[in-house]
Design an enzyme around this catalytic site. Structure first.
Site, short mmCIF file in Angstrom:
data_model
loop_
_atom_site.label_atom_id
_atom_site.label_comp_id
_atom_site.label_asym_id
_atom_site.label_seq_id
_atom_site.Cartn_x
_atom_site.Cartn_y
_atom_site.Cartn_z
N GLY A 68 -4.58 2.61 -27.66
CA GLY A 68 -5.38 3.01 -28.82
C GLY A 68 -6.87 2.78 -28.59
O GLY A 68 -7.61 2.56 -29.54
N VAL B 60 0.90 11.27 -30.69
CA VAL B 60 0.32 11.82 -31.92
C VAL B 60 0.24 13.36 -31.83
O VAL B 60 0.62 14.08 -32.75
CB VAL B 60 -1.09 11.25 -32.17
N LYS C 208 -8.61 10.10 -29.37
CA LYS C 208 -8.64 11.56 -29.43
C LYS C 208 -8.92 12.08 -30.84
O LYS C 208 -8.45 11.50 -31.82
CB LYS C 208 -7.28 12.09 -28.96
N ASN D 32 2.32 6.90 -21.37
CA ASN D 32 2.72 6.46 -22.70
C ASN D 32 4.21 6.75 -22.86
O ASN D 32 4.64 7.89 -22.77
CB ASN D 32 1.91 7.20 -23.77
N ARG E 206 6.36 7.00 -25.23
CA ARG E 206 6.68 7.21 -26.64
C ARG E 206 6.30 8.62 -27.05
O ARG E 206 5.72 9.37 -26.28
CB ARG E 206 5.87 6.23 -27.49
N TYR F 81 -15.69 4.26 -13.08
CA TYR F 81 -15.94 5.09 -14.27
C TYR F 81 -16.24 6.51 -13.80
O TYR F 81 -17.23 6.74 -13.10
CB TYR F 81 -17.12 4.52 -15.06
N GLU G 258 -2.63 6.50 -17.03
CA GLU G 258 -1.60 5.65 -17.63
C GLU G 258 -0.45 6.52 -18.11
O GLU G 258 -0.56 7.74 -18.20
CB GLU G 258 -2.16 4.83 -18.80
P1 ADP Z 1 -2.19 8.87 -28.69
O1 ADP Z 1 -2.52 9.30 -27.32
O2 ADP Z 1 -0.79 9.26 -29.08
O3 ADP Z 1 -3.22 9.22 -29.69
P2 ADP Z 1 -3.09 6.10 -28.99
O4 ADP Z 1 -3.04 5.13 -27.87
O5 ADP Z 1 -4.41 6.59 -29.48
O6 ADP Z 1 -2.13 7.30 -28.58
O7 ADP Z 1 -2.32 5.39 -30.21
C1 ADP Z 1 -1.41 6.09 -31.00
C2 ADP Z 1 -1.75 5.98 -32.45
O8 ADP Z 1 -1.26 4.80 -32.99
C3 ADP Z 1 -3.22 6.04 -32.77
O9 ADP Z 1 -3.41 6.87 -33.90
C4 ADP Z 1 -3.58 4.60 -33.08
O10 ADP Z 1 -4.63 4.50 -33.99
C5 ADP Z 1 -2.28 4.13 -33.68
N1 ADP Z 1 -2.02 2.74 -33.44
C6 ADP Z 1 -2.01 2.10 -32.27
N2 ADP Z 1 -1.71 0.81 -32.46
C7 ADP Z 1 -1.54 0.64 -33.80
C8 ADP Z 1 -1.20 -0.46 -34.64
N3 ADP Z 1 -1.00 -1.67 -34.15
N4 ADP Z 1 -1.11 -0.25 -35.96
C9 ADP Z 1 -1.31 0.96 -36.49
N5 ADP Z 1 -1.61 2.03 -35.75
C10 ADP Z 1 -1.72 1.87 -34.43
P1 ADP Z 2 -5.57 3.69 -23.93
O1 ADP Z 2 -4.39 2.94 -23.37
O2 ADP Z 2 -6.34 2.91 -24.92
O3 ADP Z 2 -5.20 5.08 -24.35
P2 ADP Z 2 -6.69 4.83 -21.50
O4 ADP Z 2 -6.59 4.08 -20.23
O5 ADP Z 2 -5.73 5.94 -21.69
O6 ADP Z 2 -6.58 3.80 -22.70
O7 ADP Z 2 -8.17 5.36 -21.69
C1 ADP Z 2 -8.62 5.89 -22.92
C2 ADP Z 2 -9.76 6.87 -22.70
O8 ADP Z 2 -10.87 6.24 -22.05
C3 ADP Z 2 -9.41 8.05 -21.80
O9 ADP Z 2 -8.81 9.09 -22.52
C4 ADP Z 2 -10.77 8.44 -21.23
O10 ADP Z 2 -11.49 9.23 -22.14
C5 ADP Z 2 -11.47 7.12 -21.10
N1 ADP Z 2 -11.29 6.57 -19.73
C6 ADP Z 2 -10.30 5.75 -19.33
N2 ADP Z 2 -10.43 5.43 -18.04
C7 ADP Z 2 -11.53 6.06 -17.58
C8 ADP Z 2 -12.22 6.10 -16.32
N3 ADP Z 2 -11.78 5.42 -15.26
N4 ADP Z 2 -13.34 6.85 -16.23
C9 ADP Z 2 -13.80 7.53 -17.30
N5 ADP Z 2 -13.22 7.51 -18.51
C10 ADP Z 2 -12.10 6.79 -18.66
MG MG Z 3 -4.38 6.55 -23.14
#
Ligand code: ADP
Ligand code: ADP
Ligand code: MG
Length: 446
Positions: free
Chosen positions: A163, A294, A236, A289, A291, A201, A287
């Site tokens: 998130g 959204v 997103k 996911n 599950r 980055y 990474e």
């Molecule tokens: P996605 O790629 O599906 O958007 P995210 O990593 O952004 O995945 O998280 C999924 C959704 O769940 C997001 O809308 C985030 O705000 C929500 N979310 C994540 N952790 C929690 C939490 N502990 N409580 C409530 N909502 C959460």
């Molecule tokens: P989360 O588990 O919170 O979803 P992510 O590792 O998927 O975290 O990263 C969330 C967002 O951060 C990505 O969608 C991207 O926009 C940005 N991001 C993550 N890693 C990088 C990177 N190495 N360089 C540039 N942007 C990144």
């Molecule tokens: Mg992610």
């Protein structure tokens, strides 16, 4: 097939899952916090159980309370939705112990893939390109040493992150120590695990993810990509499929990499493999996911498949009746997330009573929401009010359809992001498809 499923979530996703269950003839149990007594998911489900006070720690993250609701109502399976307990290996393990099916991969897979650092190692070994970076850095000294090798700018990332939390951008060596400590602290508070690693980055970069669907028989099907580069604070805002920047040849390579990744871990269930794509069109695993995502409706529109139903069937041990060659990706889909936030005021969350609601309609227009007229949006949860999704033969038509639908949408009583989405849809960088993850920052700067 299961005869009864408990939905361990709230909001639009709980409603989405209950609808899928109803269509499949499966009975549903909703769980709700004291603040959610009047929530739509509660009235739509066949049964409902109050699991605790408003705070998520006391209700939607309260594992014993949710499990006892499942046992008491005789639910055979639990669907965790997204967020909350959906990627909690401990919860999946407890479900197994209680002889309840967790709708998702098993606890071992969740913990292997939920550890972002370990997942990158697994993927590298499987021959999937990964974002360059370090192993876990135990302290600031180790972080400094690793940073010298990676170079600046870099990101500090929490291995348990999700998130958008636990991520910090570091431009210079001086910024490293405070960023490392802040990430670690944030992750410790949010996930109970402060371990961090460093990542190069990539800038400018696109976030493109692949949807996969697997069963218990080693069948892996890739359902194409979603372009998710329109983000704010690593979260997103708008997603589309297909991504306009990738060629059929590149799509084929990314789909191959996604399938390879799924096979490498013997993945079961629905999952998403997130990649970053740089300006030379190299892609890197970021990474996975484990599950429902959204933005899954975008893929549902282009594939014609109900992902929630297939996820439930996979958990029930049903073999996928189709293969990769049967998958057709048709037309173009876009999703706009409508959040209860004020874009004019630092995206401050908003809550209150919905005094007027009009939901747009028409062919290939979908609004996934738990809102209804006079409903009061509580202040305790995720700010997502709904997701507007459209489908059309071409991207140009999809953009026009989305604009028409956004113009028709009325949600009064809370401040929200529909007008911001409208602006995004008119931005030249969005329209020519060249946009990268810094899109919102650039707009802010202008
Ligand atoms: P996605 O790629 O599906 O958007 P995210 O990593 O952004 O995945 O998280 C999924 C959704 O769940 C997001 O809308 C985030 O705000 C929500 N979310 C994540 N952790 C929690 C939490 N502990 N409580 C409530 N909502 C959460
Ligand atoms: P989360 O588990 O919170 O979803 P992510 O590792 O998927 O975290 O990263 C969330 C967002 O951060 C990505 O969608 C991207 O926009 C940005 N991001 C993550 N890693 C990088 C990177 N190495 N360089 C540039 N942007 C990144
Ligand atoms: Mg992610």
């Amino acid at each position: 097939m299961f005869s009864k499923i408990l939905i361990a979530n709230r909001g639009e996703i709980a409603v989405r899952i209950i609808r899928a269950c109803k269509e499949m003839g499966v009975a549903t149990v909703a769980v709700f916090s004291e603040a959610d007594r009047d929530a739509l998911h509660v009235s739509l489900a066949d049964e409902s159980v109050c699991i605790g006070p408003a705070r998520v720690q006391d209700s939607y993250l309260n594992m014993p309370s949710i499990l006892s609701a499942a046992v008491k109502t005789g639910a055979q399976a639990i669907h965790p939705g997204y967020g909350l307990l959906s990627e909690n290996a401990r919860f999946a393990e407890l479900c197994e112990k209680c002889h309840i099916h967790f709708i998702g991969p098993d606890a071992k897979l969740i913990s292997e893939l939920g550890d972002k650092d370990a997942a990158k190692r697994t993927m590298r070994e499987a021959g999937v390109p990964v974002v360059p970076g370090s192993e876990i850095v135990p302290d600031v000294e180790a972080a400094k040493k690793a940073a010298k090798e990676i170079g600046f700018p870099l990101l500090v990332k929490a291995r348990a992150g999700g998130g958008g939390r636990g991520i910090r951008l570091v431009n210079t060596e001086a910024e490293l120590e405070p960023a490392f400590l802040a990430s670690s602290k944030e992750a410790e508070a949010a996930f109970g695990d402060g371990a961090c690693y460093l990542e190069k980055y990539l800038d400018p970069v696109k976030h493109i993810e692949m949807q996969i669907l697997c069963d218990n028989f080693d069948n892996v099907v890739c359902l194409g990509e979603r372009e998710c580069s329109i983000q704010r604070k690593h979260q997103k805002l708008l997603e589309e499929s297909p991504a306009c920047c990738i060629t059929p040849e590149m799509r084929a390579r990314m789909m191959d990499a996604a399938a390879k990744a799924a096979h490498a871990v013997h993945y079961r269930s629905l999952g998403t493999i997130e990649f970053l794509v740089d300006s030379d069109r190299n892609f890197y695993f970021m990474e996975m996911n484990t599950r429902l995502q959204v933005e899954h409706p975008v893929t549902e529109f282009v594939t014609g498949l109900d992902l929630v139903k297939w996820q439930i069937r996979a958990a029930a041990g049903i073999e996928l009746p189709f293969h990769q060659e049967d998958i057709r990706l048709n037309g173009h889909a876009i999703e706009c997330r409508i959040n209860a936030e004020d874009p004019e005021n630092h995206f401050m969350p908003s809550c209150g009573r919905i005094s007027l609601l009009h939901i747009p309609g028409g062919p290939w227009v979908r609004f996934d929401t738990a809102l209804y007229q006079d409903y009061s949006v509580p202040p305790y949860y995720d700010s997502l009010l709904g997701k507007l999704i459209v489908h059309a033969p071409t991207r140009e038509e999809a953009v026009r359809k989305m604009k028409a639908a956004l113009a028709e949408l009325v949600i009064e009583g809370v401040t929200h992001t529909a007008d911001l989405q409208m602006d995004i849809l008119s931005d030249p960088d969005f329209l020519d498809g060249s946009y990268t993850t810094d899109f919102m920052e650039k707009r802010g700067a202008e």
